[in-house]
Each structure stands twice: as structure tokens, then as C-alpha cells.
Design an enzyme around this catalytic site. Sequence first.
Site, mmCIF file in Angstrom:
data_model
loop_
_atom_site.group_PDB
_atom_site.id
_atom_site.type_symbol
_atom_site.label_atom_id
_atom_site.label_comp_id
_atom_site.label_asym_id
_atom_site.label_seq_id
_atom_site.Cartn_x
_atom_site.Cartn_y
_atom_site.Cartn_z
ATOM 1 N N ASP A 14 -14.926 -25.533 9.247
ATOM 2 C CA ASP A 14 -13.826 -26.505 9.327
ATOM 3 C C ASP A 14 -12.502 -25.852 9.713
ATOM 4 O O ASP A 14 -11.434 -26.305 9.312
ATOM 5 C CB ASP A 14 -13.658 -27.258 7.990
ATOM 6 C CG ASP A 14 -14.949 -27.875 7.503
ATOM 7 O OD1 ASP A 14 -15.568 -28.619 8.280
ATOM 8 O OD2 ASP A 14 -15.347 -27.607 6.353
ATOM 9 N N GLU A 15 -12.553 -24.804 10.526
ATOM 10 C CA GLU A 15 -11.326 -24.095 10.900
ATOM 11 C C GLU A 15 -10.589 -24.728 12.080
ATOM 12 O O GLU A 15 -9.476 -24.322 12.400
ATOM 13 C CB GLU A 15 -11.632 -22.627 11.257
ATOM 14 C CG GLU A 15 -12.221 -21.805 10.138
ATOM 15 C CD GLU A 15 -13.746 -21.778 10.182
ATOM 16 O OE1 GLU A 15 -14.334 -20.980 9.448
ATOM 17 O OE2 GLU A 15 -14.332 -22.569 10.961
ATOM 18 N N GLY A 41 -19.470 -30.321 12.373
ATOM 19 C CA GLY A 41 -18.633 -31.450 12.737
ATOM 20 C C GLY A 41 -17.416 -30.961 13.483
ATOM 21 O O GLY A 41 -16.527 -30.366 12.887
ATOM 22 N N HIS A 42 -17.381 -31.156 14.798
ATOM 23 C CA HIS A 42 -16.258 -30.685 15.604
ATOM 24 C C HIS A 42 -15.430 -31.884 16.062
ATOM 25 O O HIS A 42 -15.939 -32.770 16.745
ATOM 26 C CB HIS A 42 -16.759 -29.880 16.802
ATOM 27 C CG HIS A 42 -17.359 -28.571 16.403
ATOM 28 N ND1 HIS A 42 -17.907 -27.685 17.301
ATOM 29 C CD2 HIS A 42 -17.483 -27.976 15.195
ATOM 30 C CE1 HIS A 42 -18.349 -26.611 16.662
ATOM 31 N NE2 HIS A 42 -18.103 -26.780 15.389
ATOM 32 N N ARG A 306 -12.575 -31.675 1.072
ATOM 33 C CA ARG A 306 -12.642 -30.218 1.105
ATOM 34 C C ARG A 306 -11.788 -29.617 -0.006
ATOM 35 O O ARG A 306 -10.711 -30.121 -0.313
ATOM 36 C CB ARG A 306 -12.160 -29.687 2.461
ATOM 37 C CG ARG A 306 -13.023 -30.114 3.633
ATOM 38 C CD ARG A 306 -12.429 -29.665 4.961
ATOM 39 N NE ARG A 306 -13.191 -30.206 6.086
ATOM 40 C CZ ARG A 306 -12.658 -30.620 7.227
ATOM 41 N NH1 ARG A 306 -11.348 -30.560 7.394
ATOM 42 N NH2 ARG A 306 -13.416 -31.092 8.195
ATOM 43 N N LYS A 332 -3.703 -25.181 12.239
ATOM 44 C CA LYS A 332 -3.049 -25.974 11.190
ATOM 45 C C LYS A 332 -1.836 -25.278 10.574
ATOM 46 O O LYS A 332 -1.556 -25.438 9.385
ATOM 47 C CB LYS A 332 -4.066 -26.375 10.118
ATOM 48 C CG LYS A 332 -5.105 -27.362 10.627
ATOM 49 C CD LYS A 332 -5.776 -28.114 9.497
ATOM 50 C CE LYS A 332 -6.641 -29.236 10.040
ATOM 51 N NZ LYS A 332 -7.254 -30.034 8.964
#
EC number: 6.3.4.4
Length: 432
Positions: A14-15, A41-42, A306, A332
Site C-alpha cells: 500500500d505504498e 490493489g493498485h 490500515r 504521500k
Amino acid sequence: MSQNVVILGTQWGDEGKGKIVDLLTDKATMVVRYQGGHNAGHTLVIDGEKTVLHLIPSGILRKNVQCVIGNGVVLSPEALMEEMAMLEARHVPVADRLRISKACPLILPFHVALDQARERARGKEAIGTTGRGIGPAYEDKVARRGLRVGDLFDMKRFGEKLKELVDYHNFSLVEYYKADAIDFDTVLKQCEEFAEVLKPMVIDVPALLDKARKNGESIMFEGAQGTLLDIDHGTYPYVTSSNTTAGGVATGAGFGPRYIDYVLGIVKAYTTRVGSGPFPTELDCEVGQHLGEKGHEFGATTGRKRRTGWIDAVAMRRAVQINSISGFCLTKLDVLDGLEELKICIGYQLSDGSVTEHPPLSAEDYEVVEPIYETMPGWQQSTVGITEHKELPPEALAYIARIEALTGVPVDIISTGPDRKETIVLRHPFGQ
């Protein structure tokens, strides 16, 4: 000049890999998935339109890019059909752009049923899998009893192998887990339908990649999940079932390691983790809640919230060692806007009071380490959408410089928002 680039996560997934893959594919002619399945999941945001991909490479939205699913990926035909339908409804010609390895193991309904039954049986000891059959499919592969995409070309032989597998797994489902049996005829009929769609896209992937390399094309390898979820190098057993590290490219796509020119490690400006497992820098406080809310930290695949925490330089250094990372992409950064202070984990204190700069090898030891923090001032200015390095607040520049110093790796790309335009590129992985 052609470049072959690996893009992978350096944390627990999830980066923000999807956006960066999409951003950089304008310099690539081919994007290759080499491990995992539809548990990834992209998320891509292009001109305000959001697209979530789980199985098909993120380059599929580019007109002149060929997308490839390598043999290291466990393929759910059902998930692939759903994703193709979603994209084709948006006028993306998936069948023309996608190629699939004949050696991909298939995820079939009994794999999903087993995955979910096992998680239920584990109760509080559940690993936190996505319940999509990934692990059981890899088990069949390693046990040399699995069915592969290439088997779909001979449905008579496929049916014989499938019957053996259904009987084998139904015994466990019914007798041990007290779950419903999987119907052989239903699965066979589904696979016959899938075969007609898949066959035109199936190819010898190592030969395809070798030809592209010799023709001077630039190839991108898109990793799923993250380094700390690697089956061998992650926080075992709270890991995925594949090699999420750079070494997975050679085994999962059939591409020689000496042909890789650059490895881009994607790292979030803080840390997140979905599901169970150790997380030394986890924040159970207002700051952690702030990061989760502002960063929209919900799994793209499962929708699960998360867990959030400070950035962990100890874990990042391990990712650098394993993957021979050439440069980082820090994502982020804008989520940290407005915080009074930031912390970076620079070491772990072990249960005996000693200090280490290396992560433990077992989850049990990982669970009890105490993070040693270095505190830095935050910034109040907004960094959202900044595209020039010099426009970042001095405190943000200092934070980035400290990450570089602690890991020995330069930050080559900085993401300041979800759109591909909201990015600072200091050094392009493709050298352009």
C-alpha cells in the site's frame, strides 16, 4: 537508451505503487507483473478519474504499452474476467494489450474456499489473508499438483487433473473444516468458458521479454504488496505467499537479473499495515488516527482499515539490502502537512535491553521490539500538488534528507498527491 526498471514496495504494501507505475510507463513499452495475484490493489487517479486494479498491470491504461502477467503470478480467471469487463466498459482494449504466461498457476474456487475456511478456523490467530485463494494456489504449485494456464489448451486432460484436485481439496473442506464441497461440473464449465477468452492472450513470456530486450525496448516490472510481506524475508508467518522482492523478477517473469538497470523502492512518508502481524512504529493515538483519515488508509482490495505509524528506517535499510534499491520514491508526503513534529525510527531496543539496527527474523521477536525514535520538526504549509523540489518547506526537505542519510539511498521521486501530475521527479528511473 533502453532501461529495464523494477518498481516495488519497501514496506508492508500500500505504498502507492500504482500511481508511480502509471506515471513512469510513458517511458516504457512493456509493464510486467511477476508475483502475487488479485490480492494486490493498485489505485490510479488520472484527471480525477479513479481506477483500482488488482491483477492486470497498471500500464493497461496507456495506449502504446503492452502489459504482461508472468509465471510468478497466480491467476484467477474469474477475477481477470471481471477486471477486463470493467476496463472494456471504459473502452480499454484489454485483449489487445495484455499477454499472459502459459505457466501461471490458476486460482480456482476450491482455493478460495480453503483460504477462507482456514482463516475462520484460526480464529484470533488468523494471519489476515485477503481470502482470495492466493496461498492455497501457491501450495498446489509447490506441491506440483496445480493446474496452469497452459493446461487450458487441452480440456480433456484439464478435466482429468481438475477432478483429482477437486476430490483432494473437497476432502479437507468437508471432513476437516466442515465447509461445503466444491462442485466439479460447475468449475469445469467455468474453466471451459474462461479458456476461450484466455487463449488468444497466452504467450511464452520469457521469449517475449528477451525479444523486447534485444530490440532495445524499455521494460518495467511492477511489484505487488511490499518487501516486508515477502514469503522469505518478511515478518513470517504474517506474510504473503510469493517473493515480493526484486529477486522475484527473475523467477516470476523469466528475466535475467543482470538485465535489470534500476530498482525503484516505493516508500510512504509514514508506515501502514493491513491485517495482523508486528508493526513496531504503530500509533494508537490521535496522530495515528489523523494519518489514517487524511491518507484515506483503507485497503484497495479488502476495504480494511490500515494500521498507521511513523516511518521505519530499520525496515527500510533491510529493503535496501534485499532489493539493491537504486532510488526511493517517497509517497504521500502531503499527508504529513500540519503535524507539529515527526518521528523516524532509527533502531530497535530488544527485550534484553540491547539495541539493534537490524530487524529480527521472527515475528515473535519483532512483536516485542521497542522503536528508538529521532524527532524532527514538522511543517504547516501545504505540500499538496507541488511539482518543484525547491518549493517544498525547509522542514520537509530536511525530513527527506534525513531519510536519505539513514538509508544511504537517494529519494529520486516525491509524490505530493494522488494524481500523476502531483509529482516531483528529481531523477527518472528510465534515465530520460
